[in-house]
Design an enzyme around this catalytic site. Structure first.
Site, PDB file in Angstrom:
ATOM      1  CB  SER A 198      41.132  31.308  43.178  1.00 51.03           C
ATOM      2  OG  SER A 198      40.668  32.648  43.046  1.00 51.03           O
ATOM      3  CG  ASP A 222      36.977  36.769  39.739  1.00 48.48           C
ATOM      4  OD1 ASP A 222      36.277  37.175  40.693  1.00 48.48           O
ATOM      5  OD2 ASP A 222      36.574  36.806  38.570  1.00 48.48           O
ATOM      6  CB  SER A 223      37.447  31.499  42.106  1.00 45.84           C
ATOM      7  OG  SER A 223      37.247  31.389  40.719  1.00 45.84           O
ATOM      8  CG  ASP A 251      40.754  39.741  34.010  1.00 46.34           C
ATOM      9  OD1 ASP A 251      41.838  39.408  33.505  1.00 46.34           O
ATOM     10  OD2 ASP A 251      40.090  39.003  34.779  1.00 46.34           O
ATOM     11  CB  SER A 300      35.982  40.201  33.729  1.00 45.89           C
ATOM     12  OG  SER A 300      34.693  40.158  34.331  1.00 45.89           O
ATOM     13  CG  ASN A 339      44.973  37.985  37.128  1.00 43.67           C
ATOM     14  OD1 ASN A 339      45.816  38.813  37.462  1.00 43.67           O
ATOM     15  ND2 ASN A 339      44.477  37.934  35.914  1.00 43.67           N
ATOM     16  N   GLY A 392      44.102  32.845  36.910  1.00 45.91           N
ATOM     17  CA  GLY A 392      43.511  31.630  37.478  1.00 45.91           C
ATOM     18  C   GLY A 392      44.218  31.141  38.724  1.00 45.91           C
ATOM     19  CG  ASP A 405      43.051  36.185  26.361  1.00 51.22           C
ATOM     20  OD1 ASP A 405      43.884  35.628  25.607  1.00 51.22           O
ATOM     21  OD2 ASP A 405      42.323  35.564  27.152  1.00 51.22           O
TER      22      ASP A 405
HETATM   23 ZN    ZN Z   1      42.247  35.181  33.418  1.00 52.07          ZN
END
Ligand code: ZN
Length: 324
Positions: free
Chosen positions: A226, A268-269, A85, A47, A266, A224, A107
């Protein structure tokens, strides 16, 4: 490698490729170990926040190191994508393409529709000259992660997807159907209490299926995603942390989405939670330790365990390398 063949096989095979964010060497190692052990293709994504933290050049060479490391671990033909990202400008995407990224996301989802198309098309036209694949986004996800933030979500409008994908030429499309960035995806008020557990509102599968009907076989991406495992949240809170009302996307729903045209999910968290939980636990139990290797080793182990779980039990990408 870029995402083209990887996504084609994932859509046809009814599974999704994991896209794990990385900022540190330990995350990178854990991702590679998990991918090699499960024989899974993997997308390692960077990111804007990761570039600010670790430096873009270092991350690029870490990704090259990841490929070499996978081979050293015994995987002769690893399938690893280095992906940007949430690129937010043509210049950032160009810089990454020029520096060896095999895939980028542009994005423009916060822009008006026509401007989103113009920006995505500009990135696609540049990227495709170098065989770099491009993910674009239509619809807005709620939540906060790194430098991406939105107060409320706007579901993707199925009636726009054909026009958008045709005019931009993008290779995959990130959509908004109720997932959200960060570890606090929903407020408790948005959830229902089932057997003492807060269950968030279900993903909008009706919208996903409508999009699939309009774009048969076209690769769809979920951001988003997770699941925010309570086990990790509880460990963090047990050992001095203070995470309140952290709520994610139930894994059953991600499993269901993986079987559709959703071919990139995706996460990440969950990696952040796994790392922090292991570090907090280790330091609480070994207050005399001060060598970072002592607490980063269990952190790496815990992330690896989480990545393997996602690959095998949620996304179904294990054993899906074209050549092992
Ligand atoms: Zn994202």
């Amino acid at each position: 490698m870029n995402t083209r063949e990887m996504f084609k096989r994932a859509v046809a095979g009814g599974y999704a490729i994991p896209a794990f964010n990385f900022n540190t060497m330990e995350q990178m190692q854990a991702i590679v170990m998990a991918a090699v052990e499960t024989k899974s293709p993997v997308i390692m994504q960077v990111s804007k926040g990761a570039r600010n933290y670790a430096n873009g050049t270092i991350l690029r060479y870490m990704a090259e190191g990841a490929v070499a490391y996978a081979k050293e671990l015994g995987c002769e033909h690893p399938e690893i994508v280095l992906h940007l990202d949430h690129g937010d400008s043509f210049e950032l995407c160009k810089e990454c393409i020029d520096n060896g990224f095999s895939s980028v996301m542009i994005d423009g989802s916060s822009l008006p529709y026509e401007e989103n198309i113009a920006l995505a098309k500009k990135v696609v036209d540049y990227a495709h000259q170098f065989d770099v694949t491009v993910e674009a986004e239509l619809g807005v996800l709620a939540g906060v992660e790194d430098e991406v933030a939105a107060a409320e979500s706007h579901y993707t409008k199925p009636e726009e997807v054909i026009d958008f994908s045709t005019r931009t030429g993008c290779d995959s499309l990130a959509i908004s159907i109720g997932t959200s960035h960060g570890a606090h995806k929903f407020t408790p008020e948005q959830c229902t209490l089932v057997n003492g557990v807060l269950v968030p509102p279900p993903l909008a599968f009706d919208i996903l299926h409508e999009i699939e009907k309009k774009l048969p076989g076209f690769p769809i991406v979920l951001h988003g995603s997770s699941s925010v495992p309570m086990e990790e949240v509880n460990t963090i809170n047990q050992y001095g942390g203070h995470l309140e009302a952290a709520i994610g996307i139930p894994e059953e729903q991600l499993r269901e989405a993986s079987k559709s045209a959703v071919c990139k999910i995706n996460i990440d968290s969950d990696s952040r939670l796994a790392m922090t939980a292991a570090i907090r636990k280790h330091l609480a139990e070994h207050p005399g330790d001060f060598d970072p290797r002592q607490y980063l080793k269990p952190a790496r182990e815990n992330m690896k365990k989480m990545y393997i779980h996602k690959i095998v039990n949620v996304l179904g990408s294990d054993g899906k390398l074209a050549q092992c």
